[in-house]
Scaffold this active site. Sequence first.
Site, PDB file in Angstrom:
ATOM      1  CB  SER A   1     -10.331   1.711  -8.846  1.00 30.08           C
ATOM      2  OG  SER A   1     -11.168   0.791  -8.207  1.00 30.08           O
TER       3      SER A   1
ATOM      4  CG  ASP B   1      -6.139  -5.499  -9.435  1.00 33.78           C
ATOM      5  OD1 ASP B   1      -7.066  -6.130  -8.871  1.00 33.78           O
ATOM      6  OD2 ASP B   1      -6.297  -4.362  -9.916  1.00 33.78           O
TER       7      ASP B   1
ATOM      8  CG  HIS C   1      -7.434  -2.379  -7.128  1.00 39.73           C
ATOM      9  ND1 HIS C   1      -7.707  -2.491  -8.477  1.00 39.73           N
ATOM     10  CD2 HIS C   1      -8.321  -1.480  -6.635  1.00 39.73           C
ATOM     11  CE1 HIS C   1      -8.719  -1.686  -8.774  1.00 39.73           C
ATOM     12  NE2 HIS C   1      -9.102  -1.071  -7.669  1.00 39.73           N
TER      13      HIS C   1
END
EC number: 2.3.1.158
Length: 597
Positions: free
Chosen positions: A180, A499, A552
């Site tokens: 991320s 995602d 995610h």
Amino acid sequence: MPASFPQYVTEAITGPLPDPPGVKLKKEGLKAKHPVVFIPGIVTGGLELWEGKQCADGLFRKRLWGGTFGEVYKRPLCWVEHMSLDNETGLDPAGIRIRAVSGLVAADYFAPGYFVWAVLIANLAHIGYEEKNMYMAAYDWRLSFQNTEVRDQTLSRMKSNIELMVSTNGGKKAVIVPHSMGVLYFLHFMKWVEAPAPLGGGGGPDWCAKHIKAVMNIGGPFLGVPKAVAGLFSAEAKDVAVARAIAPGFLDTDIFRLQTLQHVMRMTRTWDSTMSMIPKGGDTIWGGLDWAPEKGHICSGKKKSSNKTRGEAGENSVSKTKPVNYGRIISFGKDVAEAPPSEIENIDFRGAVKGQSIPNNTCRDVWTEYHDMGIGGIKAIAEYKVYTADAVIDLLHYVAPKMMARGAAHFSYGIADDLDDPKYEHHRHWSNPLETKLPNAPEMEIYSLYGVGIPTERSYIYKLNQSPDSCIPFHIFTSAHEEDEESCLKAGVYNVDGDETVPVLSAGFMCAKAWRGKTRFNPSGIKTYIREYNHSPPANLLEGRGTQSGAHVDIMGNFALIEDIMRVATGGNGSDLGHDQVHSGIFEWSERIDLKL
């Protein structure tokens, strides 16, 4: 109940489960080889208290972020005060020190039972990894990237830890695994480590070539996320907007004497890191009033199952729904979102005078920068009607000038005309891949690993908020909704493939096009690979968050992704994994972007 019970029941229903990747690769005889470095993203790393105000007595070195979050319920206003940074400096407020938890425990679990890195760590342990060849590069994710060095010397620690691991593992280069926002943090690190001291790490122009085997980015928001715009503009993204529609007054009233959303906005707007994820590249990347790279995308729930290579079409079925104007990141009203460009009359907000204050005086207790805009400024924003990626930057400067002024010292959102221009040596450009060159490290590999097949926020329909109780004058217009399964418009949000957090375009474009081969952004021709994982939800409740998720955070437990990382850590490369693995339209969409390479 024995720990094996859920697995026993699941296997009784679905048949035997596949071996976890660690067990599978151990049977193949693979062993720990390259040291592995994990770089967590925003909000997943624990933060603990080292110094606080009187209201935080008894909390020394207790987690204020992560863990059970017990203090949020016990002393909410105290918690908000301690989790906020100084609005002027973006550093510690007077008398408060909150620091990142260190070690693998910093981000193995976010909360009890909710894994982040734990599954990957456990699988690596199967083939011989332990703390001496595995390192969690925890940092205070609220700070701007350069300020983690200014305040905590985090970048210097990362540099010396990687050097130590490489030298104590027989000179074997490290495999870096950022997740991320950690992906952007590591882009910043690669520029910092080679830049001359004192602003940089002084490692010299070949530091990355000497120390890094591969960077395996998971769910990387390379070009930012539209979700960040909604978060900064109205403290909401899809999940918050839907909660508000179900219980309209709930998020605008005092829970635990806490005007929830306003306090959240006040706190998160002091976190400079959130500005690292504002969309980069402007209209060139994200599209304009009448075009976007993903134009024609169909939001069908049906699973795709193909493994396309470069040049094959990604979107070839014909849809009956209206084409979406994804380039309009914010539209005031559904009619504006769908109107032909010639019919949209913008009244420019940039010069509008910020008039008298908003009528609600209670908002003063929870200061958000909207109070300084007044009714005139708020009206001007709605009358501009539609905002593309370029205009969104101006919009955020207008509604949150203090926050964006701090952010402008640390982040930049453009595309460099000339990467050799000395201005791009400034650290504010280092986390923008469109304004920097990759290191001179031709043997290094860069992977983009991310989930697909989940509707992901791409653009929004807004309305003015007339509620007398609210201090935030704009809301996502959740009533703008289409029931048709193929429609991309759900509860005021236009979705695209991704995602659930990062759209495919942001996660994949750099590795699909801008860094592919020798380009001005990748002058040494570092090899890049895209590995997409098609989302498959857990088959039953006992499977927890599943082993084939593309979401995610849940992707961190995806067996196929873990196996790919482990094969590279044990000495493999991109061709051993089978090069690219693509299910989305990323190559086709990338071709539509006219970027000088």
